[in-house]
Write an enzyme that holds these catalytic residues in place. Structure first.
Site, PDB file in Angstrom:
ATOM      1  CB  CYS B  87      -3.106  24.760  88.177  1.00  0.00           C
ATOM      2  SG  CYS B  87      -3.987  25.607  89.493  1.00  0.00           S
ATOM      3  CG  HIS B 195       1.304  26.565  88.948  1.00  0.00           C
ATOM      4  ND1 HIS B 195       0.662  26.906  87.784  1.00  0.00           N
ATOM      5  CD2 HIS B 195       0.357  26.593  89.908  1.00  0.00           C
ATOM      6  CE1 HIS B 195      -0.623  27.137  88.018  1.00  0.00           C
ATOM      7  NE2 HIS B 195      -0.828  26.956  89.313  1.00  0.00           N
ATOM      8  CD  GLU B 197       3.232  26.781  85.252  1.00  0.00           C
ATOM      9  OE1 GLU B 197       3.509  25.722  85.852  1.00  0.00           O
ATOM     10  OE2 GLU B 197       2.107  27.310  85.300  1.00  0.00           O
TER      11      GLU B 197
END
Ligand SMILES: Nc1ncnc2c1ncn2[C@@H]1O[C@H](COP(=O)(O)OP(=O)(O)O)[C@@H](O)[C@H]1O
Lengths: 606, 234, 94, 94
Positions: B87, B195, B197
């Protein structure tokens, strides 16, 4: 220019020497009685800076002068609970949630600014409530945004709603605080007066709660964060105009602009300062800015403070001392620091590139004194500003129209029931397609609900839920939060309406598997000078307090917003209630969606 | 000794803690890196996490790209250090010219937080080797300046060289050729708008019924297991 | 075809976080003579069949109603001469 | 003190979603003569002690390095004459 102001501005000495000077207290929103009380307290006329301070601290917004007599019930009827660590009165209430952790939460309104400039009004609303939570020593871990707008199809809603949603998202997303729920409700009564309420919850270790007080003479008073500009000082211009005779004062902004990046940095900076135990007291600068922070810190501490106001870093060098005192510039904090820790404090600020300035010192004089370029401009007992403001028992009476409203039950003829399968289908489609029930994805997608990685229940659920991992890595402990409110119910019966709001939020939290622990509320009402509204307000408070007692959950804090009206027309009484619950193991939360085939449906209650 | 994965914090970074958590989740040693510190503290790989560095006020990633730590990272990346920009981190990599193209405002001009389905187009990089070629993954996006753009020549080159890392199955923001992520030619520097994560466990990740498919919430994990394996085998 | 520029800047008294971020970044990059930065927006508009007599008024209405948020922003309208080349016209520069 | 304007626009071949959104909105508001809209950024910079000889070069470096992303954006530097009033100077308009 500078010499001119130095000559023209008002001082305590001048105030003593010119008792008869006329002062614009009315323009500042004070009554004659209030003004005379200030003169009595001080034994002289106030200096213009002092007048500015009293006018803002004794305003409805800061002093709760019309609501206080009713809000008292929340304390008086408060159920006994061991979980309550800090009750109403501080920036936000704090409850013990176990495992050595404490949680603080509160809901606030930013209604009027959001009508004028929807994006910035909503953004700074989020910014303000997040700073309140931060001030308690907590890391902000979630926000929610109960919103009310005019009819979905009204042209002005097309201006207000997208701006508000973008503002809530724009600010909160940039802070990295997940948005885990809220409300979007449409009703004609909010067309000229939308409601933008914002809730924030934070977590900290229970032994690390910070309070807004300034103890210990000799301790330093440090202002840090954004520089002070002319934001939100509309009222102060009447004082300034006495100073700038020829050209008039420089233009002052009518709207506060938020800087979420500054606030994000401020959050990290403060948390590092807290972790290193570098402050003895802290306060954010919200409404009434430096006036409020200095008086509240001083009033709750040893009772005295000296402030060299001209040291405040300014964004606009033309500001007068009165304006500096009233400025509502965002993203500022004030800390009280022991002399031995000042260096370490400033080092943390430097690390985060946050401007910090020692502005004053705690004293034991019992007086709050301020200097401006060597002259004393303020010398007051701080408690008289912070705690001894006027209290009004405003008249209230059950509205004449209340009986008729309640008697107006829809008859079968007026509210026809669907008679066939087709009509039933049509009714369902109409319901699903109505703005209040419609899918809110367009708005919700503009909010980051995942950031921080602890959101266990987010959008689409009856309650939001976050894990408390930020304060205790690895924990499964979590909190659930729901906000609810129904202005139509409350208009029919404010007592029951407030209770229904509480009951709904309470049920939503309980349904996730969490145990409801505490309540916050934002009471959005019309003009307190209208006895009808005052009755609605009194009834709503009584209802909420009674219900809290019944349910065993205390109100730990909240906010009152009056004067929500368009012309003479008041909004529906709209108490918005937030309930916080605790869950020992977030893995065991219950979602509102069906999870797998074959699940059994049970109806509880009747 | 476990591989050390560094995660940079710029002022305004938001997803650093989550990136550190993801590194730890796969058994790597997470190492926090600070933007003012040129020293990479012997990390074996670097994640530039998401957020709004410097408020993204000028352009997303534009100011962060000039941080002291980036001077070191740019050199090290050219020398082969694995770098994943997520991002805002992807935006920083573009601003630093470690990756081509740029990110502009999303098509509808709004911030979008949505769980999107991706197709992993290139599983030969240090960060994607644990995916099957063509694998689908549901991973959240959350950004406002997430629309990848580049001139046609650059886009053609990315395609021709197989450097499109992942594509959206349903383009959320108008990104050119549905591109969600790209890699450099060497495969060590990777940028991704979604994302991964935030898709590392069932509890907090995008789990459930999404795009007509049961999704476990852990579709982002292979980014982190991939790098771990490539570091061990290196 | 007529061409109009509308430049929109935050009013001087309004906080400009974007300009400030740039202002703080420039000295770190060695540009230390910068004392103030304000960041605004520029719109380049092309209008068809616009009556040159009313062009400015039309553009001002568009700015007033949509392009600028006049609660916090000021705007300036520049009508480009019909023969102006592309806007990256260095002739405008001093 | 010297004053410089830097105008940054997306290159013509790069999509401009913000400009497009404005372009779509204007006809709905009754401005139907608009055929194209591009949205960019304007920076107003104040520099201290800037040598007028090097001012333009300095500003161009700032634009090149930071203010514009030359992968997708073009910029134009305008050095304002020393005696220019505030930037809302209508004299610039045609
Ligand atoms: N303004 C808002 N901000 C964040 N979440 C919201 C907002 N409005 C609604 N939501 C969330 O969207 C979901 C559905 O909302 P809504 O349709 O109002 O349902 P309900 O009547 O069950 O509250 C809930 O999770 C709610 O918290």
């Amino acid at each position: 220019m500078f010499e001119d102001t130095a000559v023209a501005f008002d001082t305590v000495a001048k105030a003593a020497a010119t008792p008869e000077a006329k002062q614009p207290y009315r323009e500042l929103g004070m009554t004659e009685d209030e003004y005379l009380r200030v003169r009595e307290i001080l034994g002289r006329r106030p200096s213009s800076s002092e007048l500015a301070m009293y006018s803002v601290m004794w305003s409805e917004h800061c002093s709760y002068k019309s609501s206080r007599v009713h809000l008292k019930q929340f304390g008086e009827k408060a159920p006994k609970t061991a979980a309550l660590l800090v009750g109403p009165g501080e920036n936000a209430g704090v409850v013990d949630v176990g495992e050595g952790l404490a949680v603080t939460f509160k809901v606030e309104s930013h209604n009027h600014p959001s009508y004028v400039e929807p994006y910035q009004g909503a953004a700074t609303g989020v910014g303000g409530i997040v700073r309140d939570i931060l001030t308690m020593g907590a890391r902000p871990i979630a926000v929610m945004d109960p919103l009310r707008f005019g009819p979905a199809e009204a042209p002005d809603t097309a201006r207000v709603l997208p701006g508000v949603v973008a503002g809530v998202g724009g600010y909160g997303n940039c802070l990295g605080v997940p948005n885990i729920g809220g409300e979007i409700v449409f009703d004609p009564c909010y067309l000229g007066n939308p409601l933008v309420n914002a809730l924030c919850v934070g977590v900290m270790r229970a032994d690390e709660i910070k309070l807004a007080k300034a103890p210990g003479p000799g301790n330093q008073v440090i202002l840090f964060g954004a520089r002070t500009g002319g934001d939100g000082i509309g009222g102060a211009s009447v004082l300034a105009s006495a100073t700038f005779d020829e050209d008039g004062p420089a233009k002052r902004p009518s709207v506060q602009v938020g800087d979420p990046f500054m606030e994000k940095v401020l959050i990290e900076c403060c948390l590092e300062i807290f972790a290193a135990d570098l402050v003895v007291g802290i306060q954010d600068l919200g409404a009434a800015g430096l006036t409020c922070s200095t008086t509240e810190l001083a009033a709750a501490g040893t009772g005295g403070m000296d402030v060299w106001l001209d040291r405040a870093p300014l964004r606009d060098s033309t500001l007068t001392p009165e304006e500096v005192l009233m400025s509502e510039s965002q993203e500022r904090m004030m800390a009280v620091v022991e002399p031995a820790k000042v260096e370490a404090f400033l080092a943390v600020c430097e690390k985060w590139d946050v401007t910090a300035t020692a502005l004053g010192e705690v004293t034991d004089t019992g007086r709050l004194r301020m200097w401006w370029h060597g002259e004393v401009i303020v010398d007051v007992p701080p408690r008289t500003l912070a705690h001894e403001g006027p209290v009004y028992n405003r008249p209230f009476a059950r509205p004449e129209w209340q009986d008729a409203l309640q008697a107006d039950v829809p008859t079968a003829a007026r509210l026809r029931r669907p008679a066939s399968a087709d009509e039933l289908r049509e009714t369902l489609v109409n319901l699903v397609g109505s703005p209040n029930l419609a899918d809110k994805t367009w708005a919700l997608e503009q909010y980051d609900h995942r950031v921080q990685g602890n959101t266990v229940l987010g959008h689409g659920e009856d309650s939001g839920m976050v894990r408390l991992d930020a304060a205790l890595p690895g924990t499964s402990l979590g909190v659930a939060l729901s906000t609810d409110g129904n202005g139509r119910f409350a208009k029919l019966d404010p007592y029951a309406g407030a209770q229904l709001a509480l009951a709904e939020a309470y049920r939503n939290v309980a349904a996730t598997g969490a145990r409801p622990l505490a309540v916050t509320d934002c009471l959005n009402f019309g003009s307190p000078e209208d006895p009808d509204v005052m009755w609605q307000f009194a009834e709503a408070c009584r209802g909420l307090a009674d219900a809290c007692l019944e349910l065993g959950t205390p109100v730990t804090g909240g906010n009152v917003s009056f004067y929500n009206q368009t012309g003479e027309v008041n909004i529906h009484p709209t108490p918005v209630v937030g309930v916080l619950g605790v869950i020992d193991d977030v893995d065991r939360r219950t979602r509102s969606a069906f999870e797998r085939e074959g699940e059994i449906l049970l109806l509880l209650g009747d | 000794m476990p591989a050390r994965i560094g995660v940079v914090t710029f002022p305004g970074t938001l997803d650093d803690q989550q990136a550190l958590r993801a590194a730890a989740a796969v058994g790597a040693e997470p190492v926090a890196l600070w933007h003012k510190d040129r020293d990479l503290h012997q990390v074996d790989a670097v994640v530039l996490p998401g957020g709004f560095s410097y408020g993204d006020y000028l352009r997303a990633g534009a100011i962060a790209r000039f941080s002291p730590v980036m001077d070191t990272i740019i050199d090290a990346a050219r020398g082969g250090l694995p770098v994943l920009g997520i991002c805002n981190g992807f935006q920083v990599l573009c601003e630093a010219h470690l990756l081509e193209g740029a990110m502009i405002r999303n098509g509808d001009l709004h911030f979008i937080n949505r769980d999107v389905a991706l197709r992993i187009e290139n599983n030969r990089t240090a960060w994607t080797s644990d995916y099957e070629a063509g694998a689908q993954a549901v991973i959240p996006i959350k950004n406002v300046d997430g629309r990848f753009v580049a001139d046609e020549r650059t886009l053609d080159a990315l395609e021709a060289e197989g450097r499109v890392l992942a594509r959206y199955l349903a383009n959320p923001n108008g990104a050119a050729r549905d591109i969600a992520g790209i890699t450099n030619a060497a495969g060590n520097v990777v940028g991704l708008m979604p994302h991964p994560e935030y898709a590392i466990d069932e509890l907090t990740g995008p789990a459930g019924f999404i795009e007509n498919r049961r999704v476990p919430g852990t579709d982002g994990l292979p980014f982190f297991t991939s790098i771990l394996k490539s570091l061990v085998s290196a | 075809m007529a061409r109009v520029l509308v430049d929109v800047m935050l009013k001087p008294e309004i906080l400009d976080p974007q300009g400030q971020a740039v202002q703080r970044a420039l000295p770190r990059m060695g540009f230390d003579s910068v004392t103030n930065v304000r960041q605004g927006k520029r719109f380049e508009l092309e209008l068809a069949d616009a009556d040159p007599a009313t062009l400015r008024a039309t553009a001002e209405q568009m700015a007033e109603k949509l392009l600028a948020n006049t609660v916090i922003e000021d705007f300036k309208v520049t009508v480009l001469p019909a023969d102006a080349g592309d806007t990256d016209n260095r002739a405008e520069s001093a």
